[in-house]
Each structure stands twice: as structure tokens, then as C-alpha cells.
Design a protein around this motif. Structure first.
Motif, PDB file in Angstrom:
ATOM      1  N   GLN A 196     -41.230  27.635 -40.243  1.00  0.00           N
ATOM      2  CA  GLN A 196     -41.797  27.595 -41.592  1.00  0.00           C
ATOM      3  C   GLN A 196     -41.396  26.266 -42.226  1.00  0.00           C
ATOM      4  O   GLN A 196     -40.314  25.754 -41.981  1.00  0.00           O
ATOM      5  N   GLY A 197     -42.264  25.751 -43.065  1.00  0.00           N
ATOM      6  CA  GLY A 197     -41.939  24.520 -43.771  1.00  0.00           C
ATOM      7  C   GLY A 197     -43.023  23.481 -43.596  1.00  0.00           C
ATOM      8  O   GLY A 197     -44.165  23.788 -43.231  1.00  0.00           O
ATOM      9  N   ALA A 198     -42.668  22.228 -43.861  1.00  0.00           N
ATOM     10  CA  ALA A 198     -43.628  21.136 -43.705  1.00  0.00           C
ATOM     11  C   ALA A 198     -43.989  20.970 -42.229  1.00  0.00           C
ATOM     12  O   ALA A 198     -43.132  21.129 -41.361  1.00  0.00           O
ATOM     13  N   PRO A 199     -45.254  20.667 -41.940  1.00  0.00           N
ATOM     14  CA  PRO A 199     -45.669  20.596 -40.533  1.00  0.00           C
ATOM     15  C   PRO A 199     -45.278  19.295 -39.840  1.00  0.00           C
ATOM     16  O   PRO A 199     -45.436  18.204 -40.383  1.00  0.00           O
ATOM     17  N   LEU A 200     -44.768  19.455 -38.626  1.00  0.00           N
ATOM     18  CA  LEU A 200     -44.419  18.363 -37.724  1.00  0.00           C
ATOM     19  C   LEU A 200     -45.207  18.577 -36.442  1.00  0.00           C
ATOM     20  O   LEU A 200     -45.036  19.600 -35.776  1.00  0.00           O
ATOM     21  N   VAL A 201     -46.081  17.639 -36.101  1.00  0.00           N
ATOM     22  CA  VAL A 201     -46.946  17.766 -34.925  1.00  0.00           C
ATOM     23  C   VAL A 201     -46.405  16.876 -33.814  1.00  0.00           C
ATOM     24  O   VAL A 201     -46.207  15.667 -34.008  1.00  0.00           O
ATOM     25  N   LEU A 202     -46.167  17.459 -32.646  1.00  0.00           N
ATOM     26  CA  LEU A 202     -45.611  16.758 -31.491  1.00  0.00           C
ATOM     27  C   LEU A 202     -46.662  16.680 -30.392  1.00  0.00           C
ATOM     28  O   LEU A 202     -47.166  17.709 -29.924  1.00  0.00           O
ATOM     29  N   LEU A 203     -46.984  15.471 -29.964  1.00  0.00           N
ATOM     30  CA  LEU A 203     -48.028  15.257 -28.956  1.00  0.00           C
ATOM     31  C   LEU A 203     -47.406  14.680 -27.686  1.00  0.00           C
ATOM     32  O   LEU A 203     -46.729  13.651 -27.727  1.00  0.00           O
ATOM     33  N   HIS A 204     -47.660  15.348 -26.557  1.00  0.00           N
ATOM     34  CA  HIS A 204     -47.064  14.955 -25.270  1.00  0.00           C
ATOM     35  C   HIS A 204     -47.820  13.801 -24.619  1.00  0.00           C
ATOM     36  O   HIS A 204     -48.942  13.463 -25.004  1.00  0.00           O
ATOM     37  N   GLY A 205     -47.204  13.235 -23.596  1.00  0.00           N
ATOM     38  CA  GLY A 205     -47.782  12.101 -22.891  1.00  0.00           C
ATOM     39  C   GLY A 205     -48.581  12.486 -21.664  1.00  0.00           C
ATOM     40  O   GLY A 205     -48.788  13.661 -21.354  1.00  0.00           O
ATOM     41  N   HIS A 206     -49.011  11.461 -20.937  1.00  0.00           N
ATOM     42  CA  HIS A 206     -49.870  11.648 -19.763  1.00  0.00           C
ATOM     43  C   HIS A 206     -49.136  12.385 -18.650  1.00  0.00           C
ATOM     44  O   HIS A 206     -48.019  12.023 -18.274  1.00  0.00           O
ATOM     45  N   ALA A 207     -49.818  13.377 -18.143  1.00  0.00           N
ATOM     46  CA  ALA A 207     -49.362  14.228 -17.036  1.00  0.00           C
ATOM     47  C   ALA A 207     -48.160  15.081 -17.424  1.00  0.00           C
ATOM     48  O   ALA A 207     -47.521  15.679 -16.565  1.00  0.00           O
ATOM     49  N   TYR A 208     -47.845  15.139 -18.723  1.00  0.00           N
ATOM     50  CA  TYR A 208     -46.849  16.056 -19.241  1.00  0.00           C
ATOM     51  C   TYR A 208     -47.608  17.223 -19.903  1.00  0.00           C
ATOM     52  O   TYR A 208     -48.835  17.308 -19.831  1.00  0.00           O
ATOM     53  N   ASP A 209     -46.872  18.115 -20.530  1.00  0.00           N
ATOM     54  CA  ASP A 209     -47.486  19.159 -21.347  1.00  0.00           C
ATOM     55  C   ASP A 209     -46.542  19.449 -22.510  1.00  0.00           C
ATOM     56  O   ASP A 209     -45.496  18.801 -22.648  1.00  0.00           O
ATOM     57  N   ARG A 210     -46.899  20.410 -23.345  1.00  0.00           N
ATOM     58  CA  ARG A 210     -46.131  20.629 -24.574  1.00  0.00           C
ATOM     59  C   ARG A 210     -44.714  21.137 -24.309  1.00  0.00           C
ATOM     60  O   ARG A 210     -43.853  21.056 -25.188  1.00  0.00           O
ATOM     61  N   SER A 211     -44.444  21.614 -23.089  1.00  0.00           N
ATOM     62  CA  SER A 211     -43.085  22.091 -22.786  1.00  0.00           C
ATOM     63  C   SER A 211     -42.052  20.971 -22.866  1.00  0.00           C
ATOM     64  O   SER A 211     -40.861  21.234 -23.016  1.00  0.00           O
ATOM     65  N   MET A 212     -42.493  19.701 -22.801  1.00  0.00           N
ATOM     66  CA  MET A 212     -41.550  18.591 -22.938  1.00  0.00           C
ATOM     67  C   MET A 212     -40.835  18.630 -24.284  1.00  0.00           C
ATOM     68  O   MET A 212     -39.741  18.091 -24.436  1.00  0.00           O
ATOM     69  N   TRP A 213     -41.458  19.287 -25.274  1.00  0.00           N
ATOM     70  CA  TRP A 213     -40.917  19.330 -26.635  1.00  0.00           C
ATOM     71  C   TRP A 213     -40.140  20.608 -26.925  1.00  0.00           C
ATOM     72  O   TRP A 213     -39.730  20.809 -28.079  1.00  0.00           O
ATOM     73  N   ASP A 214     -39.903  21.454 -25.943  1.00  0.00           N
ATOM     74  CA  ASP A 214     -39.260  22.744 -26.244  1.00  0.00           C
ATOM     75  C   ASP A 214     -37.923  22.557 -26.961  1.00  0.00           C
ATOM     76  O   ASP A 214     -37.587  23.319 -27.883  1.00  0.00           O
ATOM     77  N   GLY A 215     -37.147  21.558 -26.549  1.00  0.00           N
ATOM     78  CA  GLY A 215     -35.862  21.314 -27.205  1.00  0.00           C
ATOM     79  C   GLY A 215     -36.026  20.940 -28.665  1.00  0.00           C
ATOM     80  O   GLY A 215     -35.257  21.386 -29.534  1.00  0.00           O
ATOM     81  N   GLN A 216     -37.064  20.135 -28.957  1.00  0.00           N
ATOM     82  CA  GLN A 216     -37.303  19.712 -30.334  1.00  0.00           C
ATOM     83  C   GLN A 216     -37.909  20.844 -31.167  1.00  0.00           C
ATOM     84  O   GLN A 216     -37.629  20.941 -32.366  1.00  0.00           O
ATOM     85  N   VAL A 217     -38.724  21.695 -30.546  1.00  0.00           N
ATOM     86  CA  VAL A 217     -39.251  22.855 -31.277  1.00  0.00           C
ATOM     87  C   VAL A 217     -38.088  23.695 -31.786  1.00  0.00           C
ATOM     88  O   VAL A 217     -38.040  24.083 -32.965  1.00  0.00           O
ATOM     89  N   LYS A 218     -37.125  23.949 -30.911  1.00  0.00           N
ATOM     90  CA  LYS A 218     -35.961  24.750 -31.310  1.00  0.00           C
ATOM     91  C   LYS A 218     -35.149  24.032 -32.388  1.00  0.00           C
ATOM     92  O   LYS A 218     -34.791  24.617 -33.419  1.00  0.00           O
ATOM     93  N   ALA A 219     -34.873  22.752 -32.161  1.00  0.00           N
ATOM     94  CA  ALA A 219     -34.001  22.011 -33.081  1.00  0.00           C
ATOM     95  C   ALA A 219     -34.607  21.900 -34.474  1.00  0.00           C
ATOM     96  O   ALA A 219     -33.901  22.068 -35.483  1.00  0.00           O
ATOM     97  N   PHE A 220     -35.912  21.641 -34.549  1.00  0.00           N
ATOM     98  CA  PHE A 220     -36.483  21.320 -35.860  1.00  0.00           C
ATOM     99  C   PHE A 220     -37.034  22.538 -36.595  1.00  0.00           C
ATOM    100  O   PHE A 220     -37.143  22.497 -37.826  1.00  0.00           O
ATOM    101  N   THR A 221     -37.322  23.612 -35.890  1.00  0.00           N
ATOM    102  CA  THR A 221     -37.591  24.849 -36.628  1.00  0.00           C
ATOM    103  C   THR A 221     -36.313  25.309 -37.320  1.00  0.00           C
ATOM    104  O   THR A 221     -36.360  25.855 -38.432  1.00  0.00           O
TER     105      THR A 221
END
Length: 271
Positions: free
Chosen positions: A25-50
Motif C-alpha cells: 500500500q502507498g505510493a506506486p513504485l514500478v519495477l521493470l526487468h531487463g532482457h531475458a530476465y523476468d519480474r522475479s529479479m525484483w522479489d527482494g525489492q518487492v519485499k523490502a519496499f512494501t
């Protein structure tokens, strides 16, 4: 199939099904992954910033992860259109936008085309210049190599550039995760995006004209940087630079403590 630890949501946008994470909840932060990656690269940041009261939205871009594949060529502008359509679907008018590597170029294109949708821009290990003729050829040769050799061989070949070569040995679990993520990427999606990148726009003027808060993040041993991060920070009127130690091209996974601290310090000032 999703590799992310977080719930997979799906939105039908621009005639495809787009998978995404939407946590917190809160202000939106959009994380976009790179080539041949997927959104799982951001799992650590999803946890940290939520946990820091951000609403974190991380899509699998068209052709990657659990999102639908469209073969042929996918241009940067198409990725932008998908992200905008997803934000519309989620009723998000403005967001802090972070783009990594290929998606740094997607983020710059979005800031150019839809500046009113971006409250702050974070560019992570990318370059702003368009490809010259030699660069365009290299992209198409790389795409041809993916088609002929497959994602397994491509992953093995690029791994020492995607993370710092020393970290391949020093951080075997990170290396394994990055390799598996690349090798799991749909071949047609990876090829289509690679060909599209050959034709991307130049974003030097975009950066010069971006008059909102901006952060450039780069690993200190990024094989692709060549001084690009410093130059981008200088081009941005309100640009800051964070260099993450002991990291290559993927500092959020190679040194997440330092990466999250740098990102958190920047986000903290936005409030």
C-alpha cells in the motif's frame, strides 16, 4: 509459468495477457526487468519496499516470464504501451519508475512519451544512446544466435557479463538464479526484444529535458557501463548517481543490501 515468489496477477492489455506483481500500500513504485530476465529479479525489492510503505508493481514484460509472447520484433514503444495500459488498468496515474538494462531504455521512452505519468525516474545499468549501424548488426546477430543455439547456450554465454565475473564464483546461488532465469526465458520473446532494441531511439535529449527527481544506479563492475552511468547522471538536471560496490550488471541481486539502501535513500527524499 511465473518464477516470482509473489502472487501472479494478469491483465489483458493491447491484445495480450500481461503477468504482474502488485504488492503493498502507498505510493506506486514500478519495477521493470531487463532482457531475458523476468519480474522475479525484483522479489527482494518487492519485499523490502512494501515494508517501507510503497505499492510495488512489477510486470513480466511482453514475451518474458508468465506474460504472453508475440514473435517477430517487439519495439521499445510496445513495451511502453503495455506498461501504460497496465497502469491504466490499475488506476495508477503517476508512479516512480525504475527500469533495469533494456527496461532502462523502456523507462526513458516512457518518460519521453508520457512525462505526466512519471513522478521520478530511476535508471539502472543501461545506456541512453541509440545503436549505430554496427550496434544494430550486433543485436540482430545476437538474436540469430539465440534462435540457432537456444536459451541454454545464450544464458551460459552471457552470465559472466550479467553479473560480475568474480561473483559467478563468489555468489554461486545468485549466479544459479540469474542463469536459470535467462534460460527459462521464452526464446521467441527474447529474440523479438533483441531485434527491437536494435531500432531504439536515442534518449540523450530525453535525459537533458527530464526535470523531475532522477537516480542512476550502476554496479561498479558492470561490463556494459563504460562510464555511461556517470554521463547520464550529469545529463539529468536533477540527477543523482549511486554506484553499488562488488557488483556487475545486476546489482540488486549481487549486492541487495547496498542497492536497497541507495534506492531507499532516494525514495525517502521524494516523500
Amino acid at each position: 509459468m511465473s518464477r516470482s515468489a509473489f502472487t501472479t496477477h494478469t491483465a489483458h492489455v493491447n491484445d495480450i495477457d500481461l503477468a504482474y506483481t502488485d504488492e503493498g500500500q502507498g505510493a506506486p513504485l514500478v519495477l521493470l526487468h531487463g532482457h531475458a530476465y523476468d519480474r522475479s529479479m525484483w522479489d527482494g525489492q518487492v519485499k523490502a519496499f512494501t515494508e517501507q510503505d510503497w505499492r510495488v508493481i512489477a510486470p513480466d514484460l511482453r514475451g518474458f516470464g508468465a506474460s504472453e509472447v508475440t514473435p517477430g520484433i517487439v519495439y521499445t514503444e510496445e513495451f511502453v504501451a503495455d506498461v501504460i495500459a497496465l497502469l491504466d488498468e490499475l488506476q495508477v496515474q503517476r508512479a516512480v519508475l525504475l527500469g533495469f538494462s533494456m527496461a532502462g531504455q523502456v523507462a526513458m521512452q516512457l518518460a519521453e512519451s508520457y512525462p505526466e505519468r512519471v513522478s521520478a525516474l530511476i535508471i539502472n545499468d543501461t545506456v541512453p544512446q541509440a545503436e549505430d549501424a554496427a550496434g544494430r548488426r550486433r543485436r540482430h546477430v545476437a538474436a540469430d544466435g539465440i534462435v540457432s543455439g537456444g536459451m541454454d547456450a545464450y544464458g551460459e554465454a552471457v552470465l559472466p557479463k550479467m553479473i560480475w565475473e568474480e561473483n559467478v564464483e563468489r555468489l554461486p546461488e545468485v549466479a544459479k538464479t540469474v542463469l536459470e532465469m535467462i534460460q527459462a526465458s521464452p526464446l521467441e520473446g527474447a529474440t523479438a526484444a533483441m531485434r527491437g532494441r536494435a531500432e531504439r531511439n536515442d534518449f540523450v535529449e530525453t535525459l537533458k529535458n527530464f526535470d523531475k527527481p532522477a537516480l542512476v544506479i550502476a554496479g561498479d563492475n558492470d561490463a556494459f557501463d563504460g562510464g555511461a552511468a556517470q554521463r547520464m547522471a550529469e545529463l539529468l538536471p536533477h540527477g543523482e548517481l549511486a554506484v553499488i560496490s562488488n557488483s556487475g550488471h545486476t546489482p540488486n541481486m549481487e549486492n541487495p543490501t547496498e542497492f536497497d539502501a541507495a534506492l531507499g535513500a532516494f525514495l525517502g527524499k521524494l516523500a
